[in-house]
Design a protein around this motif. Structure first.
Motif, short mmCIF file in Angstrom:
data_model
loop_
_atom_site.label_atom_id
_atom_site.label_comp_id
_atom_site.label_asym_id
_atom_site.label_seq_id
_atom_site.Cartn_x
_atom_site.Cartn_y
_atom_site.Cartn_z
N HIS A 233 -1.02 -2.28 -25.00
CA HIS A 233 -0.65 -1.64 -23.74
C HIS A 233 -1.57 -0.45 -23.44
CE1 HIS A 233 3.16 -3.82 -24.44
NE2 HIS A 233 3.37 -3.68 -23.14
N GLN A 234 -1.92 0.31 -24.47
CA GLN A 234 -2.77 1.48 -24.27
C GLN A 234 -4.15 1.06 -23.74
OE1 GLN A 234 -1.72 4.56 -24.54
NE2 GLN A 234 0.14 4.39 -25.77
N ILE A 235 -4.75 0.07 -24.36
CA ILE A 235 -6.06 -0.39 -23.91
C ILE A 235 -5.95 -1.09 -22.57
CG2 ILE A 235 -8.05 -1.85 -24.46
CD1 ILE A 235 -7.72 0.67 -26.22
N ALA A 236 -4.86 -1.80 -22.36
CA ALA A 236 -4.64 -2.45 -21.07
C ALA A 236 -4.57 -1.43 -19.95
CB ALA A 236 -3.36 -3.27 -21.12
N HIS A 237 -3.89 -0.32 -20.21
CA HIS A 237 -3.79 0.72 -19.20
C HIS A 237 -5.16 1.30 -18.87
CE1 HIS A 237 -2.26 4.12 -16.93
NE2 HIS A 237 -2.96 4.93 -17.72
N LEU A 238 -5.96 1.55 -19.91
CA LEU A 238 -7.30 2.08 -19.66
C LEU A 238 -8.16 1.09 -18.90
CD1 LEU A 238 -8.06 3.84 -23.08
CD2 LEU A 238 -7.46 4.91 -20.89
N ALA A 239 -8.06 -0.17 -19.25
CA ALA A 239 -8.83 -1.20 -18.54
C ALA A 239 -8.43 -1.25 -17.07
CB ALA A 239 -8.63 -2.56 -19.20
N TRP A 240 -7.13 -1.17 -16.83
CA TRP A 240 -6.64 -1.24 -15.46
C TRP A 240 -7.05 -0.01 -14.65
CZ3 TRP A 240 -3.03 1.90 -12.90
CH2 TRP A 240 -2.62 1.43 -11.65
N THR A 241 -6.93 1.18 -15.23
CA THR A 241 -7.29 2.38 -14.49
C THR A 241 -8.80 2.51 -14.30
OG1 THR A 241 -6.99 3.60 -16.57
CG2 THR A 241 -5.24 3.78 -14.94
N PRO B 107 6.95 3.65 -7.35
CA PRO B 107 6.36 4.81 -8.04
C PRO B 107 6.81 4.99 -9.48
CG PRO B 107 8.03 5.50 -6.45
CD PRO B 107 7.77 4.05 -6.21
N GLY B 108 8.00 4.53 -9.82
CA GLY B 108 8.50 4.76 -11.16
C GLY B 108 8.15 3.68 -12.16
N THR B 109 7.58 2.56 -11.68
CA THR B 109 7.36 1.42 -12.58
C THR B 109 5.95 0.85 -12.54
OG1 THR B 109 8.11 -0.14 -10.86
CG2 THR B 109 9.79 0.74 -12.38
N TRP B 110 5.14 1.23 -11.56
CA TRP B 110 3.86 0.54 -11.37
C TRP B 110 2.91 0.69 -12.55
CZ3 TRP B 110 -0.77 3.41 -10.63
CH2 TRP B 110 -0.59 4.78 -10.43
N VAL B 111 2.93 1.84 -13.22
CA VAL B 111 2.04 2.03 -14.37
C VAL B 111 2.45 1.09 -15.51
CG1 VAL B 111 1.31 3.64 -16.16
CG2 VAL B 111 1.42 4.39 -13.77
N ASP B 112 3.75 1.06 -15.82
CA ASP B 112 4.22 0.19 -16.90
C ASP B 112 4.01 -1.28 -16.56
OD1 ASP B 112 5.08 2.17 -18.69
OD2 ASP B 112 7.01 2.37 -17.69
N GLU B 113 4.22 -1.63 -15.31
CA GLU B 113 4.05 -3.03 -14.90
C GLU B 113 2.60 -3.47 -15.07
OE1 GLU B 113 5.49 -3.00 -10.94
OE2 GLU B 113 7.61 -3.04 -11.51
N ALA B 114 1.66 -2.63 -14.66
CA ALA B 114 0.25 -2.97 -14.79
C ALA B 114 -0.15 -3.09 -16.25
CB ALA B 114 -0.61 -1.92 -14.09
N ALA B 115 0.33 -2.17 -17.09
CA ALA B 115 0.01 -2.22 -18.51
C ALA B 115 0.59 -3.47 -19.16
CB ALA B 115 0.53 -0.97 -19.21
N ARG B 116 1.81 -3.80 -18.79
CA ARG B 116 2.47 -4.96 -19.38
C ARG B 116 1.72 -6.25 -19.00
NH1 ARG B 116 7.13 -3.56 -18.14
NH2 ARG B 116 7.31 -4.56 -16.11
N GLU B 117 1.29 -6.35 -17.77
CA GLU B 117 0.58 -7.55 -17.33
C GLU B 117 -0.74 -7.72 -18.08
OE1 GLU B 117 -1.39 -9.41 -13.22
OE2 GLU B 117 -0.01 -7.69 -13.11
N GLU B 118 -1.49 -6.63 -18.19
CA GLU B 118 -2.78 -6.70 -18.87
C GLU B 118 -2.61 -6.91 -20.37
OE1 GLU B 118 -6.07 -6.37 -17.73
OE2 GLU B 118 -5.24 -6.69 -15.74
#
Length: 264
Positions: free
Chosen positions: A43-51, A76-87
Motif C-alpha cells: 500500500h505504501q509503494i502503491a500510494h507513492l506510485a499513484w501520487t 474526501p475521506g476515502t479517496w487516498v485509501d481507495e487509490a492505494a488499495r487499487e494499486e
C-alpha cells in the motif's frame, strides 16, 4: 532552476534509498503491515506510485488533473485509501516497475518545466521546487513506514532540510485545513540538523518559537510521530497550538499517530 534541480536530485536519492529497501522483498515482505493502519508495504509503494503519477499529470496536463481533483472532492475521506488499495492489488514486480516508471517520468517533467511555472495540486498551486519538495516529503514519510515494518532505522540526512522548510512554510495551511484562522504574527523555528548545524526560519526576534531536532520536526509535520514523543519545544501559546495541528501534506487533517504507550 538551480534550487529546483537540487531538490529534484534529492528526491531521486530519497526514492533510490526506499527502492533498495523493497527491491528484494518477496511477496510475504510486500504484505507486511506498516504503522499506517490497514496499509501494508505494498500500500505504501502503491500510494507513492499513484501520487507520482498525479503529480506528473499536474505538471504535464493540468486540465486532466482537474478531473482527478473532482474525484478527490467527491470522496474526501476515502479517496487516498481507495487509490492505494487499487494499486496495491498488483503483483509486487508490476507495482515496483510502475513506481519506478512514474517517478522517472516525473523527474524528467520537473527538470523540463519552464522557469516560473506553477502547477495545480490538491492544496495550493506549486512551483517546480515546491512540487519536488512535496514528493520528497511523501517519499521520506512513507519510506519511514516501510522501514518500520522491516525493522530498519534509516539515518537522518541533510535531505530533511527540504521537509523542514516545507513544514515551516505550511504553518498557515495547517490552520486552514482545521478551519481555523492562522496567527497574525510570524514564528521563529530553529532546528538542530543531522550534522550539528542549525536550520532557522522566520524572524530572529519573533516571540513565538519552536526549537528542537530537525528530525523530530519533520516527524511532526509529516505526522509520523506524536508530539509527546518528540523533543520539540514551543515558546508562546500560538506556537504551542501549532505543534498540535502541524501538517505539511495536502488533503484534510491527518489523524496522526498515537503516543508511544497510548491505547490504540
Amino acid at each position: 532552476m538551480s534550487d529546483a534541480s537540487s531538490v529534484i536530485d534529492d528526491l531521486g536519492r530519497e526514492s533510490e534509498e526506499l527502492d533498495r529497501l523493497v527491491a528484494r522483498l518477496g511477496e510475504d515482505g510486500w504484505a507486511l503491515d506498516t504503522p499506517s493502519e490497514g496499509w501494508t508495504i505494498a500500500h505504501q509503494i502503491a500510494h507513492l506510485a499513484w501520487t507520482d503519477r498525479a503529480a506528473l499529470l499536474a505538471v504535464t496536463d493540468p486540465e486532466a488533473f482537474a478531473t482527478e481533483v473532482e474525484k478527490a472532492l467527491a470522496s474526501p475521506g476515502t479517496w487516498v485509501d481507495e487509490a492505494a488499495r487499487e494499486e496495491a492489488g498488483r503483483p509486487p514486480a508490476d507495482l515496483l516497475a510502475r513506481w519506478r516508471e512514474g517517478r522517472a517520468a516525473l523527474d524528467r517533467a520537473l527538470r523540463q518545466a519552464p522557469p516560473g511555472a506553477r502547477f495545480p495540486w490538491y492544496g495550493p498551486p506549486m512551483s517546480t521546487a515546491s512540487m519536488a519538495t512535496a514528493r520528497l516529503m511523501e517519499t521520506w514519510a512513507h519510506g519511514l513506514d516501510v522501514a518500520d515494518a522491516l525493522g530498519v532505522a534509516p539515518a537522518p540526512t541533510a535531505r530533511l532540510r527540504h521537509i523542514a522548510r516545507l513544514g515551516f512554510r505550511t504553518r498557515d495551511f495547517s490552520y486552514a485545513v482545521h478551519g481555523l484562522p492562522a496567527p497574525a504574527d510570524p514564528f521563529r523555528v530553529e532546528l538542530l540538523a543531522p550534522k550539528g548545524d542549525v536550520w532557522a526560519y522566520g524572524p530572529e526576534d519573533a516571540p513565538q518559537r519552536v526549537t528542537g531536532p530537525a528530525l523530530d520536526f519533520c516527524l511532526l509535520v509529516t505526522q509520523r510521530a506524536h508530539r509527546a514523543d518528540l523533543a520539540l519545544r514551543a515558546e508562546g501559546p500560538d506556537a504551542d497550538h501549532w505543534l498540535d495541528i502541524a501538517q505539511a501534506f495536502a488533503g484534510p487533517p491527518g489523524s496522526g499517530r498515537p503516543a508511544k504507550g497510548a491505547a490504540r
